[in-house]
Each structure stands twice: as C-alpha cells, then as structure tokens.
Design an enzyme around this catalytic site. Structure first.
Site, PDB file in Angstrom:
ATOM      1  N   ASP A  67       8.491  -1.551   1.258  1.00 55.49           N
ATOM      2  CA  ASP A  67       7.617  -1.946   0.161  1.00 55.49           C
ATOM      3  C   ASP A  67       7.120  -0.740  -0.644  1.00 55.49           C
ATOM      4  O   ASP A  67       7.282   0.409  -0.236  1.00 55.49           O
ATOM      5  CB  ASP A  67       6.431  -2.778   0.691  1.00 55.49           C
ATOM      6  N   ASN A 136      -3.648  -9.463   9.574  1.00 56.44           N
ATOM      7  CA  ASN A 136      -3.478 -10.881   9.224  1.00 56.44           C
ATOM      8  C   ASN A 136      -2.039 -11.353   9.480  1.00 56.44           C
ATOM      9  O   ASN A 136      -1.669 -12.441   9.077  1.00 56.44           O
ATOM     10  CB  ASN A 136      -3.857 -11.108   7.750  1.00 56.44           C
ATOM     11  N   HIS A 138       0.731  -9.845   8.377  1.00 56.66           N
ATOM     12  CA  HIS A 138       1.746  -9.522   7.368  1.00 56.66           C
ATOM     13  C   HIS A 138       2.760  -8.512   7.911  1.00 56.66           C
ATOM     14  O   HIS A 138       2.440  -7.668   8.744  1.00 56.66           O
ATOM     15  CB  HIS A 138       1.125  -9.076   6.032  1.00 56.66           C
ATOM     16  N   GLU A 143       2.445 -11.696   2.797  1.00 61.25           N
ATOM     17  CA  GLU A 143       1.088 -12.072   3.178  1.00 61.25           C
ATOM     18  C   GLU A 143       1.032 -13.512   3.681  1.00 61.25           C
ATOM     19  O   GLU A 143       1.900 -14.325   3.343  1.00 61.25           O
ATOM     20  CB  GLU A 143       0.165 -11.939   1.951  1.00 61.25           C
TER      21      GLU A 143
HETATM   22  C1  F6R Z   1       3.902  -0.742   5.435  1.00 68.18           C
HETATM   23  C2  F6R Z   1       3.855  -2.166   5.642  1.00 68.18           C
HETATM   24  C3  F6R Z   1       2.684  -2.855   6.248  1.00 68.18           C
HETATM   25  C4  F6R Z   1       2.094  -2.162   7.459  1.00 68.18           C
HETATM   26  C5  F6R Z   1       0.900  -2.927   7.990  1.00 68.18           C
HETATM   27  C6  F6R Z   1       0.246  -2.239   9.173  1.00 68.18           C
HETATM   28  O1  F6R Z   1       5.132  -0.372   4.858  1.00 68.18           O
HETATM   29  O2  F6R Z   1       4.785  -2.772   5.288  1.00 68.18           O
HETATM   30  O3  F6R Z   1       3.095  -4.153   6.608  1.00 68.18           O
HETATM   31  O4  F6R Z   1       3.068  -2.029   8.442  1.00 68.18           O
HETATM   32  O5  F6R Z   1      -0.059  -3.077   6.993  1.00 68.18           O
HETATM   33  O6  F6R Z   1      -0.337  -1.055   8.740  1.00 68.18           O
HETATM   34  P1  F6R Z   1      -0.961  -0.023   9.746  1.00 68.18           P
HETATM   35  O7  F6R Z   1       0.170   0.587  10.507  1.00 68.18           O
HETATM   36  O8  F6R Z   1      -1.659   0.982   8.867  1.00 68.18           O
HETATM   37  O9  F6R Z   1      -1.907  -0.781  10.636  1.00 68.18           O
END
Ligand code: F6R
Length: 242
Positions: A67, A136, A138, A143
């Site tokens: 992303d 959540n 994702h 989302e």
């Molecule tokens: C990042 C991504 C997100 C993260 C997720 C967890 O490229 O796609 O889905 O993997 O938000 O983030 P952290 O590791 O900061 O808890």
C-alpha cells in the site's frame, strides 16, 4: 495454517526474517510482497544484517508493497516508499527498479490501480506476502466493512486507522485520508502468506481473525481460506488462542 510462537518481538523478527530469507535463497528471483508499519521494522533490520554478512542476496529479487498513501511524494518521510527505502531497500542489493509501490502522486486513481495490478501480473504473482495486522483486522489498508476486493483500489481510511497512524505525523490533520492498497483478492493469490504480530494489543484481533467467522468486518479473517499461511507471533499476541 502454521503458527510459530516466539518469546518476544525480537525473536518474532528473527523467525519471520528466517522464513523470508529462506524464500530468497530457494528462489533468488522471487517476488516478495512487503508491508510497512511498526511490526516489520525488526524483520527488515534482521534481513539487512544477514545481507551484510553475505548470507542472503537480493540482487534478483522483486518486491511489491501492499500500500501507499494517496498524495504523499516518495521523498515525504511519511510515505511508504520513503519507509521502504530508509528501512530496507537502500541497505541491501535489491535493484531499485525491482521495487514497486503504488505511486501516491499518480494523477488518475483508476489508472494507477490498473498499473499496479499489471505490475503484479507481469511478475506472475507474489511468491511470499508479508503482512502485519491492524487492531481492527485490516490487512494492507483493507478496512472492516469494505468488500473483499480483488485488485488494487483506492480506499478511504477508517477513523481508527487515521488515529493509529497519527503517531507518525505532527498532527492528525496531516494524516492522509486515502490510500492505495492491494485488495484482499491479490493478497489471497500470493502463494504463501506470512503474517506477523507482536504484543498484547494484537491478541484479540488475532483470535477474532483466525477463530471467528470469515467476514469483511474482520478483513484478516479471509486468510482462514488461504492454504499456506504462516502466523509468526510473540507470546503476548498469541495469548488468547494458542
Ligand atoms: C502496512 C499495512 C498495515 C499494517 C498494519 C499494522 O503496509 O499494510 O496493514 O500492517 O496497520 O501496523 P503495525 O505493524 O504498525 O501495527
């Protein structure tokens, strides 16, 4: 699903890096799907260390990231391109032209999504996809409540994601409201998925994702239908179901 339970964050990073480097050693020209966020930082650090010792070689490897924020330039320190360059790419011998992320500054959103899907297709799909997981549920920026999308699309970020990500920006108003993300369909087509999670804050969502119903309300739950998932989590993250 295989579950690798580790004693703490560092151990998790080392084990996940082991899985990724084994992939690169077995298939040097593999396509790695990569993630940003806090969780993979130690994984990238470990891979860089092993690269510097001569244990792993990324010269033929291709990467496609999950992303990118809409509106952020590659040299903006909060963009995911900047994160990847800073934490991984510039420390190893992966060729810059072999590293792919959606272009946050693309003019046409639909065209950019189609371009990114074509990049993945031209490389014959993803051999190994590294994933973190949001509180959540994702994965990428898929989302809760959004349909299980096939290809790359532009998504409005959930309020909870905006506030979770605001820690990286000087204030919440600066957090982009939209992002490009690979769809869950593209993630599901990766030949192997490695999901990493650390800390008690991820325990409930891991339980919901892997032992609850498969539902768009919990995007990561779709991984229950993937036939090759490795979940590498530390004791705290896995405390509620393993
Ligand atoms: C990042 C991504 C997100 C993260 C997720 C967890 O490229 O796609 O889905 O993997 O938000 O983030 P952290 O590791 O900061 O808890």
């Amino acid at each position: 699903m295989r579950i690798v339970k580790t004693k703490d964050y560092n151990d998790m990073c080392r084990k996940a890096a082991n899985v990724l480097s084994a992939q690169v050693i077995l298939k040097p020209d593999c396509v790695l799907g990569l993630a940003t966020g806090s969780t993979p930082l130690g994984v990238y650090r470990q891979l860089v260390e092993w690269y510097k010792k001569g244990d792993v070689d990324f010269s033929e490897t291709v990467s496609v990231n999950l992303d990118e924020y809409v509106g952020l330039a590659p040299d903006n320190s909060q963009s995911y391109r900047y994160y990847m360059n800073d934490n991984f790419f510039r420390h190893v011998n992966i060729k810059p032209e072999n590293t792919h992320l959606p272009n946050g500054l693309a003019v046409g959103k639909a065209e950019e999504c189609a371009r990114y899907d074509a990049v993945i297709r031209e490389h014959k799909g993803i051999d190994m996809q590294l994933l973190g997981i949001g509180h959540n549920g994702h994965i990428g920026f898929n989302e809760p409540g959004t349909a299980f999308e096939n290809g790359t699309y532009c998504v409005a970020l959930a309020e909870s994601t905006i506030s979770a990500n605001s820690r990286f920006f000087s204030n919440e108003a600066d957090v982009p409201r939209f992002a490009y993300t690979m769809g869950t369909g593209a993630i599901m087509q990766a030949r192997r998925v490695v999901l990493i999670a650390s800390g008690a804050g991820k325990a409930q969502i891991l339980k919901d994702s892997f032992t609850g119903p498969v539902t768009p309300q919990v995007p990561a739950s779709i991984l229950q239908l993937h036939n090759d998932v490795i979940l590498v989590g530390d004791e705290e993250a896995l405390s509620l179901f393993v």
